[in-house]
Design an enzyme around this catalytic site. Structure first.
Site, PDB file in Angstrom:
ATOM      1  N   HIS A 129      -3.333   7.978  -6.854  1.00 53.94           N
ATOM      2  CA  HIS A 129      -4.756   7.627  -6.844  1.00 53.94           C
ATOM      3  C   HIS A 129      -5.546   8.701  -6.117  1.00 53.94           C
ATOM      4  O   HIS A 129      -4.977   9.618  -5.544  1.00 53.94           O
ATOM      5  CB  HIS A 129      -4.996   6.231  -6.261  1.00 53.94           C
ATOM      6  CG  HIS A 129      -4.619   6.052  -4.823  1.00 53.94           C
ATOM      7  ND1 HIS A 129      -3.329   6.191  -4.343  1.00 53.94           N
ATOM      8  CD2 HIS A 129      -5.369   5.732  -3.735  1.00 53.94           C
ATOM      9  CE1 HIS A 129      -3.309   5.959  -3.046  1.00 53.94           C
ATOM     10  NE2 HIS A 129      -4.536   5.690  -2.648  1.00 53.94           N
ATOM     11  N   HIS A 189      -7.521   8.844  -3.441  1.00 60.88           N
ATOM     12  CA  HIS A 189      -7.832   8.898  -2.000  1.00 60.88           C
ATOM     13  C   HIS A 189      -7.296  10.181  -1.363  1.00 60.88           C
ATOM     14  O   HIS A 189      -6.203  10.633  -1.677  1.00 60.88           O
ATOM     15  CB  HIS A 189      -7.247   7.668  -1.291  1.00 60.88           C
ATOM     16  CG  HIS A 189      -8.020   6.422  -1.586  1.00 60.88           C
ATOM     17  ND1 HIS A 189      -7.495   5.166  -1.412  1.00 60.88           N
ATOM     18  CD2 HIS A 189      -9.277   6.246  -2.056  1.00 60.88           C
ATOM     19  CE1 HIS A 189      -8.408   4.266  -1.759  1.00 60.88           C
ATOM     20  NE2 HIS A 189      -9.486   4.895  -2.162  1.00 60.88           N
ATOM     21  N   ASP A 240      -6.049  10.937   1.476  1.00 56.73           N
ATOM     22  CA  ASP A 240      -4.773  10.998   2.211  1.00 56.73           C
ATOM     23  C   ASP A 240      -3.583  11.173   1.255  1.00 56.73           C
ATOM     24  O   ASP A 240      -2.474  11.466   1.706  1.00 56.73           O
ATOM     25  CB  ASP A 240      -4.583   9.767   3.126  1.00 56.73           C
ATOM     26  CG  ASP A 240      -4.575   8.441   2.408  1.00 56.73           C
ATOM     27  OD1 ASP A 240      -5.340   8.277   1.432  1.00 56.73           O
ATOM     28  OD2 ASP A 240      -3.806   7.544   2.810  1.00 56.73           O
ATOM     29  N   HIS A 241      -3.807  11.030  -0.058  1.00 54.84           N
ATOM     30  CA  HIS A 241      -2.727  11.206  -1.040  1.00 54.84           C
ATOM     31  C   HIS A 241      -2.878  12.469  -1.884  1.00 54.84           C
ATOM     32  O   HIS A 241      -1.994  12.794  -2.671  1.00 54.84           O
ATOM     33  CB  HIS A 241      -2.644   9.986  -1.970  1.00 54.84           C
ATOM     34  CG  HIS A 241      -2.358   8.728  -1.227  1.00 54.84           C
ATOM     35  ND1 HIS A 241      -1.089   8.178  -1.143  1.00 54.84           N
ATOM     36  CD2 HIS A 241      -3.147   7.942  -0.467  1.00 54.84           C
ATOM     37  CE1 HIS A 241      -1.137   7.096  -0.394  1.00 54.84           C
ATOM     38  NE2 HIS A 241      -2.369   6.932   0.041  1.00 54.84           N
ATOM     39  N   HIS A 254      -6.417  -1.483  -5.890  1.00 49.09           N
ATOM     40  CA  HIS A 254      -6.711  -0.664  -4.707  1.00 49.09           C
ATOM     41  C   HIS A 254      -7.814   0.338  -5.070  1.00 49.09           C
ATOM     42  O   HIS A 254      -8.792   0.490  -4.349  1.00 49.09           O
ATOM     43  CB  HIS A 254      -5.435   0.034  -4.262  1.00 49.09           C
ATOM     44  CG  HIS A 254      -5.596   0.939  -3.085  1.00 49.09           C
ATOM     45  ND1 HIS A 254      -5.926   0.483  -1.830  1.00 49.09           N
ATOM     46  CD2 HIS A 254      -5.478   2.284  -2.958  1.00 49.09           C
ATOM     47  CE1 HIS A 254      -6.002   1.515  -0.994  1.00 49.09           C
ATOM     48  NE2 HIS A 254      -5.735   2.620  -1.653  1.00 49.09           N
ATOM     49  N   ASP A 287      -0.559   3.114  -3.125  1.00 44.87           N
ATOM     50  CA  ASP A 287      -1.104   2.074  -2.243  1.00 44.87           C
ATOM     51  C   ASP A 287      -1.296   0.752  -2.973  1.00 44.87           C
ATOM     52  O   ASP A 287      -2.049  -0.115  -2.508  1.00 44.87           O
ATOM     53  CB  ASP A 287      -2.449   2.521  -1.645  1.00 44.87           C
ATOM     54  CG  ASP A 287      -2.281   3.645  -0.631  1.00 44.87           C
ATOM     55  OD1 ASP A 287      -1.134   4.062  -0.386  1.00 44.87           O
ATOM     56  OD2 ASP A 287      -3.306   4.100  -0.085  1.00 44.87           O
ATOM     57  N   HIS A 327       2.872   4.268   2.032  1.00 43.33           N
ATOM     58  CA  HIS A 327       2.679   4.309   3.492  1.00 43.33           C
ATOM     59  C   HIS A 327       3.813   3.576   4.197  1.00 43.33           C
ATOM     60  O   HIS A 327       4.386   2.628   3.652  1.00 43.33           O
ATOM     61  CB  HIS A 327       1.372   3.611   3.917  1.00 43.33           C
ATOM     62  CG  HIS A 327       0.137   4.374   3.602  1.00 43.33           C
ATOM     63  ND1 HIS A 327      -0.437   5.269   4.476  1.00 43.33           N
ATOM     64  CD2 HIS A 327      -0.659   4.360   2.505  1.00 43.33           C
ATOM     65  CE1 HIS A 327      -1.533   5.780   3.929  1.00 43.33           C
ATOM     66  NE2 HIS A 327      -1.688   5.249   2.731  1.00 43.33           N
TER      67      HIS A 327
HETATM   68 FE    FE Z   1      -3.367   5.650   1.365  1.00 43.44          FE
HETATM   69 ZN    ZN Z   2      -5.324   4.692  -0.851  1.00 44.87          ZN
END
Ligand code: FE
Ligand code: ZN
Length: 252
Positions: free
Chosen positions: A56, A58, A60-61, A111, A130, A168
Site C-alpha cells: 500500500h 503509506h 512507512d512501507h 486500511h 497492514d 508490522h
Molecule cells: Fe504501516
Molecule cells: Zn499502513
C-alpha cells in the site's frame, strides 16, 4: 525454504517488516521500508533485485522505493497508483511472475482504498501489509468496516497452512487486546506465551499461518459466541461486531 524460494525477514526500526524473497540470486522485495538498509542487504547477499511489490502507499512501507529503483533498475509493482515510483499497476487476481514464482494480487480495501496482499499459491505464502497483523488488523484509514471485514475474510479463506507475513511487529500488543475479549481461549493463551518467547530470543513473530490467525485473531472471530457475548452483541451481524472490536482496539 518452500519450493526453492526462501524469505528473509528484515525488521526496519522500529517495527516495520520488509521481506526479501529469493531464489538463487534472484530477489523480490515486498515493501521497501528503507532503501539504504535493503540495498546494503541485497549487495551483501549478492542478490539481483527484480521487483518491489508494494502492499500500500503509506510512506512507512514505500520510503525505499525510489532509491532501490535507482540503484538496481528494479520494477515497482502495486495496486495503487499513489505508490511511490510505481511502474506497473495490476488489478485484483492478476498473476505476475518474478524469480520463477507466480504471485497473485489480492485487492484488500479497508486500511487503504487500493491496498494489496501478495499471494504465492504454489509456495503457500501471503504478504498482508497492514491489512492483517499477527492477532490484529490495520486501522480503517480509507475503508469501511464492511470492506475491511471482507478483506480479512478473503485472507482467512486461503488454505489453513498458508504462511502469513505481515507488515508490522505488533503481535504482543494485539494478543493483549485479544485476551481482554477472550480470556479463556486456550489457543490465545498458548500463542501469547509462544510469541513472547520468540521475541525474547530475538526472533520474530512473523510469519504466522491462516489457521493460527483464525483461532486467535479477534478480527477473524466476529462470529464466535464468546466474543459477541462479551460485547453484548449476540444478535448483531459479524460486520457490526467487527466494527465494535476495531473501535475498542483503537482505544486499547
Ligand atoms: Fe504501516
Ligand atoms: Zn499502513
Amino acid at each position: 525454504m518452500v519450493n526453492g524460494i526462501s524469505v528473509d525477514t528484515i525488521l526496519i526500526p522500529s517495527d516495520n517488516y520488509s521481506y526479501v524473497l529469493r531464489r538463487g540470486d534472484c530477489a523480490i522485495v515486498i515493501d521497501a521500508c528503507n532503501g539504504t538498509l535493503l540495498f546494503e542487504y541485497l549487495q551483501r547477499q549478492n542478490l539481483k533485485l527484480q521487483a518491489i511489490l508494494s502492499t500500500h502507499h503509506h510512506s512507512d512501507h514505500t520510503s525505499g522505493n525510489l532509491k532501490l529503483k535507482k540503484m538496481t533498475g528494479c520494477e515497482i509493482v502495486a495496486t495503487d497508483k499513489r505508490v511511490r515510483g510505481a511502474d506497473r499497476i495490476v488489478a485484483d487476481s492478476d498473476s505476475i511472475k518474478f524469480c520463477d514464482s507466480h504471485i497473485t494480487a489480492l485487492l484488500l480495501p479497508g486500511h487503504t482504498k487500493h491496498g494489496a496482499g501478495w499471494y504465492l499459491p504454489d509456495e503457500g505464502m501471503v504478504f498482508t501489509g497492514d491489512t492483517m497483523f499477527g492477532a490484529g488488523c490495520g486501522r480503517l484509514f480509507e475503508g469501511s468496516p464492511d470492506q475491511m471485514y471482507n478483506s480479512l475474510q478473503r485472507l482467512a479463506s486461503l488454505p489453513d497452512d498458508t504462511l502469513v507475513y505481515f507488515g508490522h511487529e505488533y503481535t504482543i500488543d494485539n494478543l493483549g487486546f485479544a485476551l481482554s475479549l477472550e480470556p479463556d481461549n486456550e489457543a490465545l493463551q498458548d500463542r501469547f506465551k509462544a510469541e513472547t518467547c520468540k521475541l525474547s530470543e530475538g526472533t520474530y513473530t512473523t510469519p504466522s499461518t491462516v489457521n493460527i490467525e483464525k483461532t486467535t485473531n479477534p478480527f477473524l472471530r466476529c462470529r464466535e459466541k464468546t466474543i459477541r457475548a462479551q460485547l453484548g452483541m449476540i444478535d448483531r451481524s459479524p460486520v457490526a461486531v467487527f466494527a465494535e472490536v476495531r473501535k475498542r482496539k483503537d482505544r486499547f
